[in-house]
Design a protein around this motif. Sequence first.
Motif, short mmCIF file in Angstrom:
data_model
loop_
_atom_site.label_atom_id
_atom_site.label_comp_id
_atom_site.label_asym_id
_atom_site.label_seq_id
_atom_site.Cartn_x
_atom_site.Cartn_y
_atom_site.Cartn_z
N VAL A 71 -38.33 -24.02 -0.95
CA VAL A 71 -38.48 -22.60 -0.63
C VAL A 71 -37.13 -21.90 -0.66
N HIS A 72 -36.11 -22.52 -0.07
CA HIS A 72 -34.78 -21.93 -0.03
C HIS A 72 -34.22 -21.69 -1.43
N LEU A 73 -34.17 -22.73 -2.25
CA LEU A 73 -33.60 -22.60 -3.58
C LEU A 73 -34.51 -21.79 -4.50
N GLY A 74 -35.82 -21.96 -4.33
CA GLY A 74 -36.75 -21.21 -5.16
C GLY A 74 -36.66 -19.71 -4.93
N ALA A 75 -36.47 -19.30 -3.68
CA ALA A 75 -36.34 -17.87 -3.38
C ALA A 75 -35.10 -17.29 -4.04
N LEU A 76 -34.02 -18.06 -4.10
CA LEU A 76 -32.79 -17.58 -4.71
C LEU A 76 -32.97 -17.39 -6.22
N ALA A 77 -33.73 -18.30 -6.84
CA ALA A 77 -34.02 -18.14 -8.26
C ALA A 77 -34.91 -16.93 -8.51
N ARG A 78 -35.92 -16.77 -7.70
CA ARG A 78 -36.83 -15.62 -7.82
C ARG A 78 -36.07 -14.31 -7.66
N GLY A 79 -35.00 -14.34 -6.90
CA GLY A 79 -34.23 -13.13 -6.63
C GLY A 79 -33.31 -12.68 -7.74
N GLY A 80 -33.27 -13.42 -8.86
CA GLY A 80 -32.56 -12.91 -10.03
C GLY A 80 -31.23 -13.56 -10.35
N ALA A 81 -30.83 -14.60 -9.63
CA ALA A 81 -29.55 -15.25 -9.92
C ALA A 81 -29.55 -15.88 -11.30
N GLY A 82 -28.38 -15.91 -11.93
CA GLY A 82 -28.26 -16.55 -13.23
C GLY A 82 -28.34 -18.05 -13.15
N ALA A 83 -27.79 -18.61 -12.07
CA ALA A 83 -27.87 -20.05 -11.81
C ALA A 83 -27.99 -20.25 -10.31
N VAL A 84 -28.70 -21.28 -9.91
CA VAL A 84 -28.82 -21.67 -8.51
C VAL A 84 -28.30 -23.10 -8.42
N ILE A 85 -27.17 -23.28 -7.75
CA ILE A 85 -26.55 -24.60 -7.65
C ILE A 85 -26.88 -25.18 -6.28
N ALA A 86 -27.62 -26.29 -6.29
CA ALA A 86 -27.99 -26.95 -5.04
C ALA A 86 -26.75 -27.49 -4.33
N GLU A 87 -26.88 -27.62 -3.05
CA GLU A 87 -25.80 -28.01 -2.16
C GLU A 87 -25.13 -29.32 -2.55
N ALA A 88 -23.99 -29.61 -1.90
CA ALA A 88 -23.28 -30.87 -2.09
C ALA A 88 -24.25 -32.03 -1.93
N THR A 89 -24.46 -32.76 -3.01
CA THR A 89 -25.45 -33.83 -3.07
C THR A 89 -24.70 -35.13 -3.35
N SER A 90 -24.79 -36.06 -2.43
CA SER A 90 -23.90 -37.20 -2.47
C SER A 90 -24.31 -38.24 -3.51
N VAL A 91 -23.29 -38.86 -4.08
CA VAL A 91 -23.51 -39.89 -5.09
C VAL A 91 -23.69 -41.27 -4.46
N PRO A 363 -29.24 -10.06 -6.46
CA PRO A 363 -29.02 -9.65 -7.86
C PRO A 363 -29.89 -8.48 -8.29
N LEU A 364 -31.14 -8.44 -7.84
CA LEU A 364 -32.02 -7.34 -8.24
C LEU A 364 -31.56 -6.03 -7.62
N ARG A 365 -31.08 -6.08 -6.38
CA ARG A 365 -30.54 -4.88 -5.74
C ARG A 365 -29.22 -4.47 -6.39
N ALA A 366 -28.39 -5.46 -6.73
CA ALA A 366 -27.10 -5.16 -7.35
C ALA A 366 -27.30 -4.49 -8.71
N ALA A 367 -28.27 -4.96 -9.47
CA ALA A 367 -28.54 -4.33 -10.77
C ALA A 367 -28.94 -2.88 -10.59
N ALA A 368 -29.79 -2.61 -9.59
CA ALA A 368 -30.20 -1.23 -9.33
C ALA A 368 -28.99 -0.37 -8.95
N GLU A 369 -28.12 -0.91 -8.13
CA GLU A 369 -26.94 -0.17 -7.71
C GLU A 369 -26.00 0.13 -8.88
N LEU A 370 -25.92 -0.79 -9.83
CA LEU A 370 -25.03 -0.62 -10.97
C LEU A 370 -25.69 0.13 -12.13
N GLY A 371 -26.96 0.48 -11.97
CA GLY A 371 -27.66 1.18 -13.03
C GLY A 371 -28.03 0.31 -14.20
#
Length: 389
Positions: A71-91, A363-371
């Motif tokens: 839900v957290h990462l999916g919402a960020l993608a839905r919101g218009g980001a170009g990339a969504v990078i998941a948190e520090a994920t250990s090897v 991102p969607l709000r930023a685009a509106a603000e920038l025209g």
Amino acid sequence: MTPLVTQTAATPTTTPQTSAQNGDEVGDRPLGLFDPITLRGQRFRNRLWVAPMCQYSAEREDGVPTDWHLVHLGALARGGAGAVIAEATSVTPEGRISPQDLGLWNDEQLEAFRPITAFIRSQGSVPGVQLAHAGRKASTFRPWSAEQGTVAADRGGWQTVAPSAVAFEGYDEPVALTTAEVGGLVEAFRVAARRSVDAGFELIELHAAHGYLLHQFLSPLSNERTDEYGGSLENRARLLLEVVRAVRAEVGDDYPLLVRFSATDWAEGGWDEDDTATVAAWSREAGADLFDISTGGLVAGVSIPVGLGYQVRFAEHVRTQAEVETGAVGLIVGAEQADEIVASGRADVVLMAREFLRDPHFPLRAAAELGVELDYVPAQYQRAPFRAR
């Protein structure tokens, strides 16, 4: 303010290998935040990306993502980001910052990531993951815990490792890695990179910042080794470069690979922006594509001049000195501020974190603000058009 433009799937992309100089333009205007960018074979619909943000929410303490992450990462993608990078994920299990951190050292974790990456991709965003090892800053209580510092072994913690047996302030002393164990870490990053690809991630960022293991090797304040991984800058950078080469060989030539650096330790005698530029250039030769430039995290108690955009100058320095592509981070909170960073050529992309927590649809709000007209506003939300604040 950026002139009104419409971004569509047919909009020409900009290949960053040819756009590293200031004054980049599209037609008769500078590049802007909502112009697409291509890294190797991957196109990103804009230059406003979600930076990795730890959630400390793997509930079973097994490194497996949960519905929270979907839900957290999916919402960020839905919101218009170009990339969504998941948190520090250990090897590795021992590389987690906290027992509740995510991992990619086994196939159960891989399978749990697949629906998350699929949803991010379905929203038009590129799913990315930050591969990490916390080193001496591992095995800690998560931030909202009543306790702080190192988690004891009898409470789910573990012995930490580092380049040298030098503790981070307030944490237990780590064990210095042997030369053979350092080589094993390169293999751990390589295997995690393969799992990242198989899990559906389309971008990998290597975490060499914020005082975690790769950063610990880079800085002379935490690396006191006398073997081939310590001493000179070339030796201190050796592990990172070996990891970059191993991951590049594993993922192939068409896959974007980022490195996050802390450009300065903010401490006398420590790692600094000139070291960062030098090693970024070496990393580019080794196979990395873009450098996400933050600062600090290696030592406690330093004085940092925090303010709006306070780290952008480091991204600009690395971009100019190393002639590489960079991402800017650090108290970037507004549309015009973010757009100016790209338009002025100070960085190629902007990565934001806290502003996305406040507003996943930034991102969607930023685009509106920038025209800027976008063709990727979710149809389900069109009854409530995004407008400038």
